[in-house]
Write an enzyme that holds these catalytic residues in place. Structure first.
Site, PDB file in Angstrom:
ATOM      1  N   CYS A 168       0.843  -1.194   0.000  1.00  0.00           N
ATOM      2  CA  CYS A 168       0.000   0.000   0.000  1.00  0.00           C
ATOM      3  C   CYS A 168       0.874   1.238   0.000  1.00  0.00           C
ATOM      4  O   CYS A 168       2.093   1.125  -0.045  1.00  0.00           O
ATOM      5  CB  CYS A 168      -0.992  -0.016   1.154  1.00  0.00           C
ATOM      6  SG  CYS A 168      -0.321   0.573   2.693  1.00  0.00           S
TER       7      CYS A 168
ATOM      8  N   ARG B 107       4.061  -3.862   3.718  1.00  0.00           N
ATOM      9  CA  ARG B 107       3.134  -4.380   4.729  1.00  0.00           C
ATOM     10  C   ARG B 107       2.748  -5.847   4.548  1.00  0.00           C
ATOM     11  O   ARG B 107       1.584  -6.179   4.292  1.00  0.00           O
ATOM     12  CB  ARG B 107       1.890  -3.492   4.793  1.00  0.00           C
ATOM     13  CG  ARG B 107       2.223  -2.045   5.071  1.00  0.00           C
ATOM     14  CD  ARG B 107       1.018  -1.184   5.205  1.00  0.00           C
ATOM     15  NE  ARG B 107       0.303  -1.364   6.455  1.00  0.00           N
ATOM     16  CZ  ARG B 107      -0.827  -0.727   6.751  1.00  0.00           C
ATOM     17  NH1 ARG B 107      -1.348   0.102   5.893  1.00  0.00           N
ATOM     18  NH2 ARG B 107      -1.427  -0.926   7.900  1.00  0.00           N
TER      19      ARG B 107
HETATM   20  N1  EPU Z   1       4.928  -6.352   9.475  1.00  0.00           N
HETATM   21  C1  EPU Z   1       5.574  -7.419   8.920  1.00  0.00           C
HETATM   22  N2  EPU Z   1       4.930  -8.625   8.879  1.00  0.00           N
HETATM   23  C2  EPU Z   1       3.664  -8.783   9.355  1.00  0.00           C
HETATM   24  C3  EPU Z   1       3.008  -7.681   9.932  1.00  0.00           C
HETATM   25  C4  EPU Z   1       3.668  -6.467   9.988  1.00  0.00           C
HETATM   26  O1  EPU Z   1       6.706  -7.302   8.461  1.00  0.00           O
HETATM   27  O2  EPU Z   1       3.129  -9.897   9.277  1.00  0.00           O
HETATM   28  C5  EPU Z   1       5.608  -5.027   9.533  1.00  0.00           C
HETATM   29  C6  EPU Z   1       4.900  -3.950   8.708  1.00  0.00           C
HETATM   30  O3  EPU Z   1       5.246  -4.014   7.365  1.00  0.00           O
HETATM   31  C7  EPU Z   1       5.369  -2.680   9.392  1.00  0.00           C
HETATM   32  C8  EPU Z   1       5.495  -3.118  10.858  1.00  0.00           C
HETATM   33  O4  EPU Z   1       5.523  -4.535  10.853  1.00  0.00           O
HETATM   34  O5  EPU Z   1       6.600  -2.288   8.909  1.00  0.00           O
HETATM   35  C9  EPU Z   1       4.379  -2.678  11.774  1.00  0.00           C
HETATM   36  O6  EPU Z   1       3.130  -2.953  11.155  1.00  0.00           O
HETATM   37  P1  EPU Z   1       1.843  -3.390  11.953  1.00  0.00           P
HETATM   38  O7  EPU Z   1       1.508  -4.796  11.566  1.00  0.00           O
HETATM   39  O8  EPU Z   1       1.988  -3.079  13.386  1.00  0.00           O
HETATM   40  O9  EPU Z   1       0.767  -2.429  11.294  1.00  0.00           O
HETATM   41  P2  EPU Z   1      -0.734  -2.810  11.032  1.00  0.00           P
HETATM   42  O10 EPU Z   1      -1.199  -3.684  12.104  1.00  0.00           O
HETATM   43  O11 EPU Z   1      -0.914  -3.228   9.623  1.00  0.00           O
HETATM   44  C10 EPU Z   1      -1.763  -0.875  12.460  1.00  0.00           C
HETATM   45  C11 EPU Z   1      -2.691   0.271  12.211  1.00  0.00           C
HETATM   46  C12 EPU Z   1      -1.973   1.325  11.376  1.00  0.00           C
HETATM   47  C13 EPU Z   1      -0.733   1.794  12.165  1.00  0.00           C
HETATM   48  C14 EPU Z   1       0.162   0.587  12.482  1.00  0.00           C
HETATM   49  C15 EPU Z   1       1.353   0.927  13.333  1.00  0.00           C
HETATM   50  C16 EPU Z   1      -4.845  -0.818  12.200  1.00  0.00           C
HETATM   51  C17 EPU Z   1      -6.045  -1.238  11.430  1.00  0.00           C
HETATM   52  N3  EPU Z   1      -3.869  -0.218  11.507  1.00  0.00           N
HETATM   53  O12 EPU Z   1      -1.419  -1.380  11.177  1.00  0.00           O
HETATM   54  O13 EPU Z   1      -2.866   2.407  11.238  1.00  0.00           O
HETATM   55  O14 EPU Z   1      -0.003   2.708  11.403  1.00  0.00           O
HETATM   56  O15 EPU Z   1      -0.619  -0.428  13.165  1.00  0.00           O
HETATM   57  O16 EPU Z   1       0.952   1.495  14.520  1.00  0.00           O
HETATM   58  O17 EPU Z   1      -4.791  -0.995  13.403  1.00  0.00           O
HETATM   59  C18 EPU Z   1      -3.754   4.340  10.208  1.00  0.00           C
HETATM   60  O18 EPU Z   1      -4.675   4.314  11.053  1.00  0.00           O
HETATM   61  O19 EPU Z   1      -3.569   5.316   9.437  1.00  0.00           O
HETATM   62  C19 EPU Z   1      -2.857   3.192  10.097  1.00  0.00           C
HETATM   63  C20 EPU Z   1      -2.104   2.954   9.015  1.00  0.00           C
END
Ligand code: EPU
Length: 432
Positions: free
Chosen positions: A117, A122
């Site tokens: 994205c 991600r």
């Molecule tokens: N990552 C991996 N592998 C995975 C999962 C994550 O490498 O299987 C990496 C991601 O690529 C990233 C890091 O880990 O570099 C952290 O990502 P995380 O998984 O924590 O993000 P997310 O769960 O996809 C949530 C929020 C985001 C917020 C992030 C970080 C929700 C629905 N989304 O995303 O919110 O930026 O945590 O705090 O909870 C927003 O609201 O604008 C938004 C993008």
């Protein structure tokens, strides 16, 4: 497509109410998949991402009653489908959260693989690896994650990165697994805690949410519950920055300032006078220009990546030079190019933006690329000379409830207009 037009130059003043947290409401709504009884969720924000979630759950067979205050009753007693299709997952990556609950309750689930994205690649490898450790068989085929398990079993799972939705997916799956699951290096974000509290109200046995080690003892079934979504700490931070940028004086009610401490601390460092109570926060800039601050994003309780773009704008008009370093996502600086077009003096060095504050930005037509980037452009418009016209504002509607109404309430000059054809097309349409 709608656009927002912001006319800069007013100091924000007044009081507004903070909405429920988008990133808590999404997983909590999805948690309703774990039970055949009714889950009643209040303080749900009215946002496009919520509509997408309701559409997705509706396709799976969940039935809803939604009242005028956005209290939602979800009834997942009879599911008709266990597949989250590409067309919904591509519009909202958080759709991946249905994987764990469906697999745990029904023994199978199919979810389209979310692509990259605007803010980074991600991947969802940690979600998949964790479910495999709990005994799921997972195939990735034709762009879909196809998962099966007779019954998931407890496991000790170490997350290489403390992923927020990764933690949430695995925690939901573990509530119905046989035995005990321990998630190490779990995300500590308040939204994870809010989800855990809802699951506990549904009968789940969860300890340690909010710490880096969450222990979940699986139960046979979960029941219905009532849950109120926590206030949105990122919306809170965004309006506080708007107030600070404009030299204004703003009070936010229905807030949880204790969840926004890292942001409030940086605003104090920037010269803001901030007072807090249990459910309110008051920021007074006393008409002063903010001072530059240095910011580095990291998982909670450190400074949130979702506030990074807003602080790039703050530094853009602040006194002095400040740096903003992004460590969570690899490509979350798309707003920098747009801010440069508005006269911001920003130099990128790797994942750090070096920002030399200028007295004023200039209005320009700009384009939003993701939710927080769009919000930052609206903030930039508040302190720009002349009009800023923001395109692609559907990103804003995904995550900020009534942004222009709330900013207008604080005295900002901001309006939404429907797109109109270019002059040549208008002339042709008029027949001249
Ligand atoms: N990552 C991996 N592998 C995975 C999962 C994550 O490498 O299987 C990496 C991601 O690529 C990233 C890091 O880990 O570099 C952290 O990502 P995380 O998984 O924590 O993000 P997310 O769960 O996809 C949530 C929020 C985001 C917020 C992030 C970080 C929700 C629905 N989304 O995303 O919110 O930026 O945590 O705090 O909870 C927003 O609201 O604008 C938004 C993008």
């Amino acid at each position: 497509m709608n656009k927002l037009i912001v006319t800069g130059g007013t100091q924000l003043r007044g009081e507004i109410s903070v909405s429920g947290a988008k990133n808590a409401a999404l997983p909590v709504l999805i948690a309703s998949l774990l039970t055949s009884e009714i889950v009643r969720i209040s303080n749900v924000p009215h946002l496009n991402d919520i509509t997408t979630t309701l559409e997705l759950l509706g396709r799976l067979g969940v039935q809803f009653v939604v009242d005028e205050k956005m209290t939602i009753e979800a009834d997942a007693s009879e599911l008709t489908d266990l597949r989250a299709p590409y067309e919904l997952v591509k519009t909202m990556r958080a759709s991946i959260l249905v994987l764990g609950p469906m697999l745990a309750r029904f023994g199978q689930a199919e979810v389209s693989m979310p692509g990259g994205c605007a803010i980074g690649s991600r991947p969802v490898n940690l979600h998949i690896k964790g479910l495999q450790a709990m005994g799921a068989e997972i195939d990735i085929k034709d762009g879909y994650i196809k998962a099966r398990a007779k019954r998931l079993h407890g496991a000790r799972i170490f997350l290489d990165i403390s992923s927020v939705t990764g933690t949430e997916n695995l925690m939901m799956a573990a509530t119905l697994a046989q035995g005990t699951t321990v998630i190490e290096n779990a995300a500590r974000e308040p939204e994870v805690v809010d989800l855990a509290n809802c699951l506990i109200a549904m009968g789940a046995r969860i300890k340690g949410a909010g710490t880096a080690e969450i222990t979940i003892e699986g139960v046979e079934k979960l029941s219905g519950a009532e849950h109120r979504i926590i206030p949105d700490r990122i919306e809170t931070g965004t309006y506080l920055v708007a107030a600070a940028l404009s030299g204004g004086d703003v009070r936010l009610r229905n807030a949880r300032p204790d969840l926004a401490e890292s942001v409030i601390e940086k605003l104090r460092e920037a010269g803001a006078h901030v007072e807090t109570g249990p459910d309110w926060v008051h920021l007074d800039m006393k008409g002063e220009r903010p001072r530059s601050v240095n910011v580095r994003t990291a998982p909670y309780p450190a400074f949130p990546t979702d506030m990074q773009a807003q602080f790039v704008v703050l530094n853009s008009i602040a006194e002095g030079t400040g740096t903003v370093t992004e460590t969570v996502f690899e490509n979350r600086f798309m707003h920098v190019h747009e801010l440069q077009r508005m006269g911001a003096d920003i130099e990128m060095q790797g994942n750090t933006a070096i920002i030399r504050g200028v007295e004023k930005l200039r209005g320009a037509p700009v384009m939003a690329t993701d939710l927080r980037a769009s919000a930052c452009l609206a903030l930039a418009g508040l302190v720009a000379e002349s009009d800023t016209v923001i395109d692609r504002i559907y990103h804003i509607d995904r995550g900020y409830e009534c942004l222009e109404e709330k900013l207008s309430q604080l005295g900002a000059r901001i309006r939404r207009v429907a797109d109109y054809p270019a002059p040549a097309m208008r002339a042709a349409a008029a027949g001249d």
